[in-house]
Design a protein around this motif. Structure first.
Motif, short mmCIF file in Angstrom:
data_model
loop_
_atom_site.label_atom_id
_atom_site.label_comp_id
_atom_site.label_asym_id
_atom_site.label_seq_id
_atom_site.Cartn_x
_atom_site.Cartn_y
_atom_site.Cartn_z
N ARG A 1 0.82 -1.23 0.00
CA ARG A 1 0.00 0.00 0.00
C ARG A 1 0.85 1.26 0.00
O ARG A 1 0.32 2.37 0.13
CB ARG A 1 -0.93 0.00 1.22
N GLY A 2 2.14 1.10 -0.10
CA GLY A 2 3.01 2.27 -0.12
C GLY A 2 3.22 2.89 1.25
O GLY A 2 3.54 4.08 1.35
N VAL A 3 3.06 2.08 2.31
CA VAL A 3 3.22 2.58 3.67
C VAL A 3 4.63 2.28 4.16
O VAL A 3 5.03 1.12 4.28
CB VAL A 3 2.20 1.93 4.63
N THR A 4 5.39 3.32 4.41
CA THR A 4 6.76 3.16 4.91
C THR A 4 6.74 2.80 6.38
O THR A 4 5.91 3.31 7.15
CB THR A 4 7.54 4.49 4.74
N ALA A 5 7.65 1.94 6.81
CA ALA A 5 7.74 1.59 8.23
C ALA A 5 8.08 2.83 9.06
O ALA A 5 9.04 3.54 8.76
CB ALA A 5 8.81 0.52 8.43
N LEU B 1 -4.83 11.21 12.09
CA LEU B 1 -6.01 11.54 11.29
C LEU B 1 -5.84 12.87 10.57
O LEU B 1 -6.24 13.02 9.41
CB LEU B 1 -7.26 11.57 12.18
N ASP B 2 -5.24 13.83 11.26
CA ASP B 2 -5.02 15.16 10.65
C ASP B 2 -3.99 15.09 9.52
O ASP B 2 -4.13 15.78 8.50
CB ASP B 2 -4.57 16.17 11.71
N TRP B 3 -2.95 14.26 9.69
CA TRP B 3 -1.98 14.08 8.60
C TRP B 3 -2.69 13.48 7.39
O TRP B 3 -2.47 13.89 6.25
CB TRP B 3 -0.86 13.14 9.03
N ARG B 4 -3.54 12.49 7.64
CA ARG B 4 -4.21 11.79 6.54
C ARG B 4 -5.16 12.72 5.78
O ARG B 4 -5.23 12.69 4.54
CB ARG B 4 -4.98 10.58 7.07
N SER B 5 -5.88 13.56 6.51
CA SER B 5 -6.85 14.46 5.88
C SER B 5 -6.22 15.69 5.25
O SER B 5 -6.84 16.36 4.42
CB SER B 5 -7.89 14.92 6.91
N GLY B 6 -4.98 15.99 5.66
CA GLY B 6 -4.33 17.20 5.18
C GLY B 6 -4.55 18.38 6.11
O GLY B 6 -4.03 19.47 5.85
N GLU B 7 -5.29 18.17 7.17
CA GLU B 7 -5.50 19.24 8.16
C GLU B 7 -4.15 19.69 8.74
O GLU B 7 -3.95 20.86 9.04
CB GLU B 7 -6.42 18.74 9.28
N ARG B 8 -3.25 18.74 8.89
CA ARG B 8 -1.88 19.06 9.29
C ARG B 8 -0.96 18.73 8.12
O ARG B 8 -1.10 17.67 7.49
CB ARG B 8 -1.47 18.25 10.53
N GLY C 1 6.13 17.25 2.90
CA GLY C 1 4.84 16.58 2.98
C GLY C 1 4.92 15.08 3.18
O GLY C 1 3.97 14.35 2.91
N VAL C 2 6.06 14.62 3.72
CA VAL C 2 6.28 13.18 3.82
C VAL C 2 5.23 12.49 4.70
O VAL C 2 4.78 11.39 4.38
CB VAL C 2 7.71 12.87 4.33
N VAL D 1 2.87 9.31 3.68
CA VAL D 1 2.99 8.02 4.36
C VAL D 1 1.68 7.60 5.02
O VAL D 1 1.31 6.42 4.99
CB VAL D 1 4.11 8.09 5.43
N ILE D 2 0.96 8.55 5.60
CA ILE D 2 -0.24 8.23 6.36
C ILE D 2 -1.47 8.06 5.47
O ILE D 2 -2.41 7.35 5.83
CB ILE D 2 -0.51 9.32 7.41
N ARG D 3 -1.48 8.66 4.31
CA ARG D 3 -2.69 8.68 3.47
C ARG D 3 -3.31 7.30 3.24
O ARG D 3 -4.55 7.18 3.25
CB ARG D 3 -2.38 9.36 2.13
N PRO D 4 -2.54 6.23 3.02
CA PRO D 4 -3.17 4.93 2.75
C PRO D 4 -3.76 4.24 3.99
O PRO D 4 -4.45 3.23 3.86
CB PRO D 4 -2.01 4.08 2.19
N LEU D 5 -3.48 4.75 5.19
CA LEU D 5 -3.90 4.05 6.40
C LEU D 5 -5.41 4.17 6.64
O LEU D 5 -6.00 5.24 6.44
CB LEU D 5 -3.16 4.61 7.62
N THR D 6 -6.00 3.08 7.09
CA THR D 6 -7.42 3.08 7.45
C THR D 6 -7.58 3.57 8.88
O THR D 6 -6.60 3.70 9.63
CB THR D 6 -8.00 1.66 7.34
N ASP D 7 -8.83 3.80 9.27
CA ASP D 7 -9.10 4.17 10.66
C ASP D 7 -8.60 3.08 11.60
O ASP D 7 -8.05 3.38 12.68
CB ASP D 7 -10.60 4.37 10.89
#
Length: 218
Positions: free
Chosen positions: A141-145, A180-187, A193-194, A198-204
């Motif tokens: 999913r392109g998620v870096t450790a 959650l804020d990293w994923r939404s772009g709020e932060r 923008g790393v 990295v966080i965008r593919p993560l589910t709740d």
């Protein structure tokens, strides 16, 4: 100063931020923890983050607003305050409050919290899913450790300075909210923008597992 230093996440020392704001420019000086102890009390930082930066437990952080700061990288704290001051990181209260503190005082306050016994969890929030994501990521999913930039046990990597904060043992609600804020772009104040990438593919469920795992690390 209520809510001072509400900050959390990747890749260059704080010196690279010099020139982006007065606080970062002052970061070349070494802060004085003893002066910082008095200043953090005078500026009311301790009202939300605790006298030693360990917060006040879940009741004081029920909405993920007040991170622990004990043992946090001084460079990271300074960068976050500078970002609040400049608007690179958004928060109505923190943006206003950070601007009221002299940059030299910020350096001392950061040095004080960094000198405290580091935050830690009680080991009860371990999550196999969270551990796997932290240590191995999810290449499919392109998620870096996470360990790549935050190090074993979430202790941070000194060589990355302000871009590698301590996250092991942090309050779980705060961790969850920041992810959650990293994923939404709020932060969006990580280098290049790393964190958003990295966080965008993560589910709740992924985010909850990571928050549980990290908050419980001793």
């Amino acid at each position: 100063m209520a809510l001072l230093l509400a900050a959390l996440v990747l890749s260059a020392p704080v010196m690279a931020q010099a020139g982006k704001g007065k606080a970062a420019a002052v970061a070349v000086a070494r802060g004085d923890p003893q002066r910082g102890a008095l200043k953090s009390e005078d500026e009311r930082c301790q009202e939300c983050h605790g006298a030693d930066g360990h917060g006040f437990g879940q009741s004081a952080s029920s909405e993920g607003r007040h991170p622990k700061l004990a043992g946090q990288s001084a460079a990271y704290i300074i960068k976050q305050l500078d970002n609040f001051r400049s608007g690179a990181r958004k928060h109505d209260v923190m943006s206003m409050m950070a601007r009221t503190v002299d940059p030299a005082d910020i350096v001392d306050i950061a040095a004080y919290f960094a000198s405290r016994t580091p935050m830690k969890g009680d080991g009860t929030g371990d999550s196999a899913a969270g551990r796997a994501l932290y240590e191995k990521g999810d290449p499919a999913r392109g998620v870096t450790a996470c360990i790549t930039c935050h190090g074993p046990g979430g202790k941070g990597l000194a060589g990355l300075g302000a871009e590698s904060p301590l996250i092991g043992g942090q309050e779980w609600r705060y961790l969850e909210k920041q992810l959650l804020d990293w994923r939404s772009g709020e932060r969006s104040n990580s280098r290049d923008g790393v964190m958003n990438t990295v966080i965008r593919p993560l589910t709740d469920q992924d985010i909850r597992a990571l928050s549980d795992y990290l908050s419980g690390l001793p």
